[in-house]
Write a protein that holds these residues in place. Structure first.
Motif, short mmCIF file in Angstrom:
data_model
loop_
_atom_site.label_atom_id
_atom_site.label_comp_id
_atom_site.label_asym_id
_atom_site.label_seq_id
_atom_site.Cartn_x
_atom_site.Cartn_y
_atom_site.Cartn_z
N PRO A 32 0.80 -1.23 0.00
CA PRO A 32 0.00 0.00 0.00
C PRO A 32 0.83 1.28 0.00
CG PRO A 32 -0.09 -1.11 2.13
CD PRO A 32 0.55 -2.05 1.18
N PHE A 33 2.08 1.18 0.43
CA PHE A 33 2.94 2.37 0.47
C PHE A 33 3.90 2.41 -0.71
CE2 PHE A 33 6.77 4.70 1.82
CZ PHE A 33 6.19 5.92 2.16
N PHE A 34 4.58 1.28 -1.01
CA PHE A 34 5.60 1.25 -2.05
C PHE A 34 5.06 0.88 -3.43
CE2 PHE A 34 8.06 0.37 1.87
CZ PHE A 34 8.94 1.44 1.80
N GLY A 35 3.86 0.30 -3.47
CA GLY A 35 3.32 -0.15 -4.75
C GLY A 35 3.72 -1.58 -5.05
N ALA A 36 3.87 -1.93 -6.35
CA ALA A 36 4.19 -3.30 -6.75
C ALA A 36 5.62 -3.64 -6.36
CB ALA A 36 4.00 -3.46 -8.25
N LEU A 37 5.79 -4.78 -5.67
CA LEU A 37 7.10 -5.23 -5.21
C LEU A 37 7.27 -6.71 -5.54
CD1 LEU A 37 7.26 -3.67 -1.61
CD2 LEU A 37 8.30 -2.76 -3.69
N GLN A 38 8.50 -7.10 -5.88
CA GLN A 38 8.83 -8.52 -6.06
C GLN A 38 9.97 -8.88 -5.13
OE1 GLN A 38 8.52 -10.79 -9.83
NE2 GLN A 38 10.76 -10.89 -9.75
N ARG A 39 9.68 -9.76 -4.17
CA ARG A 39 10.71 -10.26 -3.25
C ARG A 39 11.27 -11.55 -3.81
NH1 ARG A 39 10.35 -7.72 1.78
NH2 ARG A 39 8.46 -6.47 2.07
N ASP A 40 12.57 -11.61 -4.00
CA ASP A 40 13.19 -12.74 -4.69
C ASP A 40 14.30 -13.32 -3.83
OD1 ASP A 40 14.22 -14.56 -6.45
OD2 ASP A 40 14.74 -13.12 -8.01
N SER A 41 14.15 -14.57 -3.45
CA SER A 41 15.18 -15.28 -2.68
C SER A 41 15.80 -16.41 -3.50
CB SER A 41 14.60 -15.84 -1.38
OG SER A 41 14.14 -14.79 -0.56
N GLY A 42 15.65 -16.36 -4.82
CA GLY A 42 16.32 -17.33 -5.68
C GLY A 42 15.41 -18.44 -6.15
N GLY A 43 15.87 -19.10 -7.23
CA GLY A 43 15.09 -20.19 -7.81
C GLY A 43 15.97 -21.17 -8.56
N THR A 44 15.37 -21.93 -9.45
CA THR A 44 16.05 -22.94 -10.24
C THR A 44 16.45 -22.35 -11.59
OG1 THR A 44 14.73 -24.68 -9.20
CG2 THR A 44 15.82 -25.23 -11.29
N VAL A 45 17.64 -22.73 -12.07
CA VAL A 45 18.10 -22.27 -13.38
C VAL A 45 17.60 -23.24 -14.44
CG1 VAL A 45 20.08 -21.66 -14.81
CG2 VAL A 45 20.14 -21.22 -12.34
N TYR A 46 16.94 -22.69 -15.46
CA TYR A 46 16.43 -23.48 -16.57
C TYR A 46 17.18 -23.12 -17.85
CZ TYR A 46 12.42 -25.67 -14.30
OH TYR A 46 11.62 -26.46 -13.52
N ALA A 47 17.37 -24.14 -18.71
CA ALA A 47 17.92 -23.95 -20.04
C ALA A 47 16.83 -24.25 -21.06
CB ALA A 47 19.11 -24.87 -20.26
N VAL A 48 16.69 -23.36 -22.04
CA VAL A 48 15.66 -23.52 -23.07
C VAL A 48 16.35 -23.62 -24.43
CG1 VAL A 48 13.66 -22.48 -24.18
CG2 VAL A 48 14.01 -22.18 -21.71
N ASP A 49 15.97 -24.62 -25.19
CA ASP A 49 16.39 -24.75 -26.58
C ASP A 49 15.24 -24.19 -27.41
OD1 ASP A 49 16.90 -25.56 -29.20
OD2 ASP A 49 18.01 -27.33 -28.54
N LEU A 50 15.40 -22.97 -27.91
CA LEU A 50 14.30 -22.32 -28.63
C LEU A 50 14.00 -23.03 -29.94
CD1 LEU A 50 15.30 -18.60 -28.01
CD2 LEU A 50 13.50 -19.90 -26.85
N ALA A 51 15.01 -23.59 -30.58
CA ALA A 51 14.80 -24.28 -31.85
C ALA A 51 13.98 -25.55 -31.65
CB ALA A 51 16.13 -24.60 -32.51
N ALA A 52 14.29 -26.30 -30.57
CA ALA A 52 13.58 -27.55 -30.30
C ALA A 52 12.35 -27.35 -29.43
CB ALA A 52 14.53 -28.54 -29.64
N ALA A 53 12.15 -26.12 -28.91
CA ALA A 53 11.01 -25.80 -28.04
C ALA A 53 10.98 -26.71 -26.81
CB ALA A 53 9.70 -25.89 -28.82
N THR A 54 12.13 -26.85 -26.14
CA THR A 54 12.22 -27.66 -24.92
C THR A 54 12.92 -26.86 -23.84
OG1 THR A 54 14.33 -28.62 -25.63
CG2 THR A 54 12.31 -29.82 -26.21
N SER A 55 12.58 -27.17 -22.59
CA SER A 55 13.25 -26.55 -21.45
C SER A 55 13.52 -27.59 -20.38
CB SER A 55 12.41 -25.41 -20.86
OG SER A 55 11.27 -25.90 -20.19
N VAL A 56 14.68 -27.48 -19.72
CA VAL A 56 15.05 -28.41 -18.67
C VAL A 56 15.71 -27.65 -17.52
CG1 VAL A 56 15.33 -30.41 -20.18
CG2 VAL A 56 17.27 -28.87 -19.77
N PRO A 57 15.49 -28.09 -16.27
CA PRO A 57 16.24 -27.48 -15.16
C PRO A 57 17.68 -27.97 -15.19
CG PRO A 57 14.87 -29.27 -14.35
CD PRO A 57 14.55 -29.11 -15.82
#
Length: 358
Positions: A291-316
């Motif tokens: 209500p004071f700062f507006g839109a906020l995103q708190r981020d404590s990390g996640g999983t790294v994904y690799a995407v092959d755009l040509a093959a349309a696949t993604s894997v962690p």
């Protein structure tokens, strides 16, 4: 009995004189990495190690590290060999700053060897957590403390217009301009805490031909959380609270979704090279409206994904024992460097990790 009393001191004297030869002086070169496997922990600092970026030729990694061996807890810049090893330090060595906490952040080096970073200072005996002075500077990497001040922070894009309080994810456009995530920086965003929360406002470009650097907002990039360069005038970016990676042509403004991680989670920290895309996805990330700062995103990390755009696949490509933030792809496209957080014994302190990519 008299013979035994004499023999004991003699034996002690004999054994006391037997000692190994002391080591000879030598030429001891800087140490290399502690291990050679991947993923590899590059830093072992008890304080924070954050915001890594590669040198343009891949010869090193520049990042921010926190000094806990000084009472003012300065945050300096360090440069590591690409596989880990001895650190070169860039700190404020002026004795007049001994009563202040100095923070260097958001480093990025241009192809011509220009170092872009931010500097903040606070009078540490007052234990302030809001800096009293902040600026954006540029210097030769060879002499990083001989700076040209580009702009103070915060600044207004136009008189009376949008305010930018911080910057992140800096990418050089040649040697004369940068594109980056302009941020809102909120201090003390939870009861009885002295945390600092950064969240993206939009993407912006800053021309560095002369001071003050001319800033231009990138239309249609509200709440951007990361940015990466593509071919020509193409950029890739992510938006807070969104699972998509977007592509935008700067000249025409055309924007399209490149990949959507859907239910896997919120995407951020995008990197793209050819038909390979990498991003941090899911994990501990919360998007909310304060209500004071507006839109906020708190981020404590996640999983790294690799995407092959040509093959349309993604894997962690990382395991659940560690969460990652702020990944950066090496110039040769073979490795990622990232902030790593222990997920087994949760800790807010990050070390740098080197990851292999498929």
């Amino acid at each position: 009995m008299r013979i035994a009393r004499v023999a004991i001191p003699v034996l002690l004297a004999v054994f006391a004189c037997e000692h190994p030869t002391p080591p000879e002086p030598g030429d001891y070169t800087p140490g290399g990495p502690f291990s050679v496997g991947l993923p590899r922990q590059l830093t072992f600092n008890p304080g924070q190690d954050l915001t890594p970026a590669w040198l343009p030729d891949g010869s090193g990694i520049i990042y921010q590290f926190q000094r806990l061996d000084e009472p003012d807890f300065d945050r300096c810049l360090g440069i590591l060999p690409p596989a880990g090893g001895t650190r070169r330090e860039i700190c404020n060595t002026n004795v007049r700053s001994d009563d202040s906490t100095d923070v260097y952040d958001a480093p990025a080096v241009s192809p011509g060897g220009r170092l872009f970073y931010t500097r903040a200072s606070d009078f540490w005996p007052l234990h302030n957590f809001v800096p009293t002075y902040q600026s954006i500077v540029v210097a030769p990497l060879a002499t990083p403390l001989l700076v040209d001040s580009v702009r103070n922070l915060p600044y207004a894009v136009t008189p009376g217009g949008t305010m930018h309080y911080g910057i992140a994810d800096v990418r050089w456009l040649g040697d004369t301009a940068v594109i980056y995530v302009a941020q809102l920086v909120a201090y003390g965003t939870c009861p009885r805490c002295r945390d600092t929360l950064r969240t993206g406002i939009e993407l912006a470009r800053m021309d560095l031909g002369r001071a003050p650097g001319a800033v231009t907002s990138i239309p249609g990039t509200d709440s951007a959380s990361s940015v990466a360069l593509g071919a020509g005038d193409t950029i890739y970016y992510t938006v807070a609270g969104d699972s998509r990676v977007l592509r935008r042509t700067l000249g025409t403004g055309d924007t399209a979704t490149v990949w959507d991680f859907g239910g896997t989670g919120v995407a951020r920290d995008v990197e793209v090279r050819g038909q390979r895309l990498y991003a941090v996805v899911g994990g501990i990330v919360v998007y909310q409206h304060d209500p004071f700062f507006g839109a906020l995103q708190r981020d404590s990390g996640g999983t790294v994904y690799a995407v092959d755009l040509a093959a349309a696949t993604s894997v962690p490509i990382t395991l659940s024992d560690r969460r990652y933030r702020h990944i950066r792809l090496s110039p040769d496209g073979r490795h990622l460097v990232a902030e790593g957080y222990n997920a087994i014994v949760p800790s807010p302190v990050a070390d740098l990790w080197l990851l292999d990519v498929p």
